[in-house]
Design an enzyme around this catalytic site. Structure first.
Site, PDB file in Angstrom:
ATOM      1  N   ALA A  69      46.007  34.226  41.940  1.00 14.49           N
ATOM      2  CA  ALA A  69      46.209  34.232  43.395  1.00 14.49           C
ATOM      3  C   ALA A  69      45.492  35.450  43.964  1.00 14.49           C
ATOM      4  O   ALA A  69      45.254  36.438  43.250  1.00 14.49           O
ATOM      5  CB  ALA A  69      47.702  34.295  43.698  1.00 14.49           C
ATOM      6  N   GLY A 113      47.711  32.700  38.723  1.00 13.63           N
ATOM      7  CA  GLY A 113      47.650  31.410  39.412  1.00 13.63           C
ATOM      8  C   GLY A 113      46.546  30.509  38.866  1.00 13.63           C
ATOM      9  O   GLY A 113      46.662  29.284  38.932  1.00 13.63           O
ATOM     10  N   GLU A 116      48.027  28.849  36.012  1.00  9.51           N
ATOM     11  CA  GLU A 116      49.034  27.904  36.522  1.00  9.51           C
ATOM     12  C   GLU A 116      48.383  26.636  37.067  1.00  9.51           C
ATOM     13  O   GLU A 116      48.861  25.522  36.818  1.00  9.51           O
ATOM     14  CB  GLU A 116      49.884  28.593  37.605  1.00  9.51           C
ATOM     15  CG  GLU A 116      50.749  29.704  37.018  1.00  9.51           C
ATOM     16  CD  GLU A 116      51.417  30.555  38.084  1.00  9.51           C
ATOM     17  OE1 GLU A 116      50.712  31.135  38.936  1.00  9.51           O
ATOM     18  OE2 GLU A 116      52.659  30.641  38.087  1.00  9.51           O
ATOM     19  N   GLU A 136      50.661  38.812  35.642  1.00 11.95           N
ATOM     20  CA  GLU A 136      51.327  39.282  36.864  1.00 11.95           C
ATOM     21  C   GLU A 136      52.155  40.536  36.636  1.00 11.95           C
ATOM     22  O   GLU A 136      52.283  41.377  37.519  1.00 11.95           O
ATOM     23  CB  GLU A 136      52.225  38.174  37.439  1.00 11.95           C
ATOM     24  CG  GLU A 136      51.479  37.030  38.103  1.00 11.95           C
ATOM     25  CD  GLU A 136      51.077  35.914  37.144  1.00 11.95           C
ATOM     26  OE1 GLU A 136      51.136  36.129  35.908  1.00 11.95           O
ATOM     27  OE2 GLU A 136      50.717  34.828  37.627  1.00 11.95           O
TER      28      GLU A 136
HETATM   29  N1  CAA Z   1      42.589  38.490  43.607  1.00 18.41           N
HETATM   30  C1  CAA Z   1      41.667  39.030  44.414  1.00 18.41           C
HETATM   31  N2  CAA Z   1      40.487  39.508  43.970  1.00 18.41           N
HETATM   32  C2  CAA Z   1      40.245  39.412  42.656  1.00 18.41           C
HETATM   33  C3  CAA Z   1      41.167  38.843  41.747  1.00 18.41           C
HETATM   34  C4  CAA Z   1      42.391  38.367  42.283  1.00 18.41           C
HETATM   35  N3  CAA Z   1      43.324  37.773  41.517  1.00 18.41           N
HETATM   36  N4  CAA Z   1      40.638  38.916  40.509  1.00 18.41           N
HETATM   37  C5  CAA Z   1      39.428  39.477  40.631  1.00 18.41           C
HETATM   38  N5  CAA Z   1      39.189  39.777  41.918  1.00 18.41           N
HETATM   39  C6  CAA Z   1      37.999  40.425  42.493  1.00 18.41           C
HETATM   40  C7  CAA Z   1      37.968  41.911  42.139  1.00 18.41           C
HETATM   41  O1  CAA Z   1      38.781  42.648  43.051  1.00 18.41           O
HETATM   42  C8  CAA Z   1      36.504  42.208  42.277  1.00 18.41           C
HETATM   43  O2  CAA Z   1      36.201  42.347  43.648  1.00 18.41           O
HETATM   44  P1  CAA Z   1      35.204  43.533  44.136  1.00 18.41           P
HETATM   45  O3  CAA Z   1      33.885  43.222  43.467  1.00 18.41           O
HETATM   46  O4  CAA Z   1      35.182  43.367  45.609  1.00 18.41           O
HETATM   47  O5  CAA Z   1      35.792  44.811  43.652  1.00 18.41           O
HETATM   48  C9  CAA Z   1      35.841  40.930  41.794  1.00 18.41           C
HETATM   49  O6  CAA Z   1      36.834  39.911  41.869  1.00 18.41           O
HETATM   50  C10 CAA Z   1      35.383  41.018  40.354  1.00 18.41           C
HETATM   51  O7  CAA Z   1      36.484  41.441  39.582  1.00 18.41           O
HETATM   52  P2  CAA Z   1      36.394  42.672  38.530  1.00 18.41           P
HETATM   53  O8  CAA Z   1      35.405  43.682  38.985  1.00 18.41           O
HETATM   54  O9  CAA Z   1      37.790  43.148  38.283  1.00 18.41           O
HETATM   55  O10 CAA Z   1      35.797  41.893  37.262  1.00 18.41           O
HETATM   56  P3  CAA Z   1      36.009  42.238  35.712  1.00 18.41           P
HETATM   57  O11 CAA Z   1      35.095  41.327  34.979  1.00 18.41           O
HETATM   58  O12 CAA Z   1      35.925  43.702  35.479  1.00 18.41           O
HETATM   59  O13 CAA Z   1      37.558  41.836  35.401  1.00 18.41           O
HETATM   60  C11 CAA Z   1      39.478  40.362  35.498  1.00 18.41           C
HETATM   61  C12 CAA Z   1      37.928  40.490  35.489  1.00 18.41           C
HETATM   62  C13 CAA Z   1      40.029  40.804  34.135  1.00 18.41           C
HETATM   63  C14 CAA Z   1      39.792  38.913  35.743  1.00 18.41           C
HETATM   64  C15 CAA Z   1      40.060  41.275  36.608  1.00 18.41           C
HETATM   65  O14 CAA Z   1      39.370  41.002  37.816  1.00 18.41           O
HETATM   66  C16 CAA Z   1      41.527  41.053  36.857  1.00 18.41           C
HETATM   67  O15 CAA Z   1      42.349  41.556  36.114  1.00 18.41           O
HETATM   68  N6  CAA Z   1      41.868  40.307  37.933  1.00 18.41           N
HETATM   69  C17 CAA Z   1      43.243  40.118  38.355  1.00 18.41           C
HETATM   70  C18 CAA Z   1      43.970  39.137  37.442  1.00 18.41           C
HETATM   71  C19 CAA Z   1      45.409  38.994  37.900  1.00 18.41           C
HETATM   72  O16 CAA Z   1      46.177  39.924  37.936  1.00 18.41           O
HETATM   73  N7  CAA Z   1      45.768  37.750  38.255  1.00 18.41           N
HETATM   74  C20 CAA Z   1      47.107  37.430  38.706  1.00 18.41           C
HETATM   75  C21 CAA Z   1      47.184  37.502  40.215  1.00 18.41           C
HETATM   76  S1  CAA Z   1      48.824  37.305  40.829  1.00 18.41           S
HETATM   77  C22 CAA Z   1      49.130  35.636  40.760  1.00 18.41           C
HETATM   78  O17 CAA Z   1      48.293  34.851  40.360  1.00 18.41           O
HETATM   79  C23 CAA Z   1      50.488  35.207  41.259  1.00 18.41           C
HETATM   80  C24 CAA Z   1      50.816  33.797  41.034  1.00 18.41           C
HETATM   81  O18 CAA Z   1      51.289  33.435  39.977  1.00 18.41           O
HETATM   82  C25 CAA Z   1      50.668  32.801  42.087  1.00 18.41           C
END
Ligand code: CAA
Length: 262
Positions: A69, A113, A116, A136
């Site tokens: 998400a 998400g 999911e 998360e």
């Molecule tokens: N939401 C918003 N932006 C996101 C995102 C997310 N879930 N995941 C990645 N991005 C964005 C980053 O902020 C980044 O943006 P910028 O270039 O503007 O900084 C861009 O995508 C590229 O990401 P990274 O630079 O972090 O890329 P990476 O290759 O170094 O890492 C990753 C990849 C491991 C997937 C890392 O991006 C990450 O950990 N993302 C978050 C994963 C996460 O926590 N997901 C759960 C979200 S909560 C949820 O989903 C709730 C639910 O159940 C409904």
């Protein structure tokens, strides 16, 4: 129809085609914002109600199916905002009403998400670079779109707890061993494999395919006895169809069946 956050196309050789939906928000690794989920729901409904489509394939990019998400959108939400607006409930559950089989083709990250939404598909094929997880907890949250429920039902409590409580990711091979995905292929084979699977299903009786999907999904929803009752009822009812008789006669006559989907 053109969308802002997804791309759609219709592919296939046979009389019934495959509707392909590609999540497309590349700079954010397909983070699932409201607009994307609205687009996805619309496209799923459009393909589901199109008589020319047999199966739907849902995919992302080589780097990410979806990284979860949209954290940037969620960061300042309040309890009352998400509760009163039905966050998640209002536009993440379109997949549950899709009658046609949905094949998820996952490469790269399927996190939070993203994992999911992948688990909402009827089956998953993974590229060998796929990474699944419910991270998360690392951002002080729990999954909100079924992760705590579908993951244990799919991979068992031990692995689900491990993933949810540590936030670690698993690769495609571990996902295969755990039963989260049914096939693992090289990244360049992901779409050909998914489309070949869809094409195979498109060649079957579509009424049977939909009833089959309902019965298998019922295994997730109900106790064994009521799931078995549903299966028996559907099994019996198929003896009232053209496709059951044609399928069995064709087998006995050693020829290909001509299904009419009724
Ligand atoms: N939401 C918003 N932006 C996101 C995102 C997310 N879930 N995941 C990645 N991005 C964005 C980053 O902020 C980044 O943006 P910028 O270039 O503007 O900084 C861009 O995508 C590229 O990401 P990274 O630079 O972090 O890329 P990476 O290759 O170094 O890492 C990753 C990849 C491991 C997937 C890392 O991006 C990450 O950990 N993302 C978050 C994963 C996460 O926590 N997901 C759960 C979200 S909560 C949820 O989903 C709730 C639910 O159940 C409904």
């Amino acid at each position: 129809m053109t969308y802002e956050f997804i791309q759609t196309e219709v592919l296939g050789e046979g009389p019934l085609k495959t509707g392909v939906i590609r999540l497309h928000r590349p700079k954010q690794l397909n983070a699932l914002c409201d607009g994307l989920m609205d687009d996805l729901g619309h496209a799923l409904h459009a393909f589901d109600t199109d008589d020319g489509i047999g199966c739907i394939v849902l995919t992302g990019s080589e780097k990410a199916f979806a990284a979860g998400a949209d954290i940037a959108a969620m960061v300042d939400y309040t309890y009352m905002q998400v509760f009163m607006s039905g966050y998640i409930s209002r536009n993440w559950e379109a997949m549950a009403s899709v009658q046609k089989p949905v094949i998820g083709a996952v490469a790269g990250f399927a996190l939070g998400g993203g994992c999911e939404v992948a688990m909402m598909c009827d089956m998953l094929i993974a590229a060998d670079n796929a990474k699944f997880g419910q991270p998360e907890i690392k951002i002080g949250m729990i999954p909100g779109a079924g992760g705590t429920q579908r993951l244990p039902r799919t991979v068992g409590k031990a692995l689900a707890m491990d993933l949810a409580l540590t936030g670690r990711m698993i690769g495609a091979e571990e996902a295969l061993r755990a039963g989260l995905v049914s096939r693992v292929v090289a990244p360049e084979q992901l779409m050909p494999e998914a489309l070949a699977m869809a094409e195979q299903i498109n060649g079957m009786s579509q009424s049977v395919a939909r009833l089959m999907k309902q019965c298998v999904n019922e295994a997730f929803e109900s106790p064994l006895a009521s799931g078995l009752r549903l299966e028996r009822r559907v099994f019996h009812s198929l003896f009232g169809t053209h496709d059951q008789h044609e399928g069995m006669v064709a087998f006995l006559e050693k020829r290909k069946p001509e299904f009419k989907h009724r």
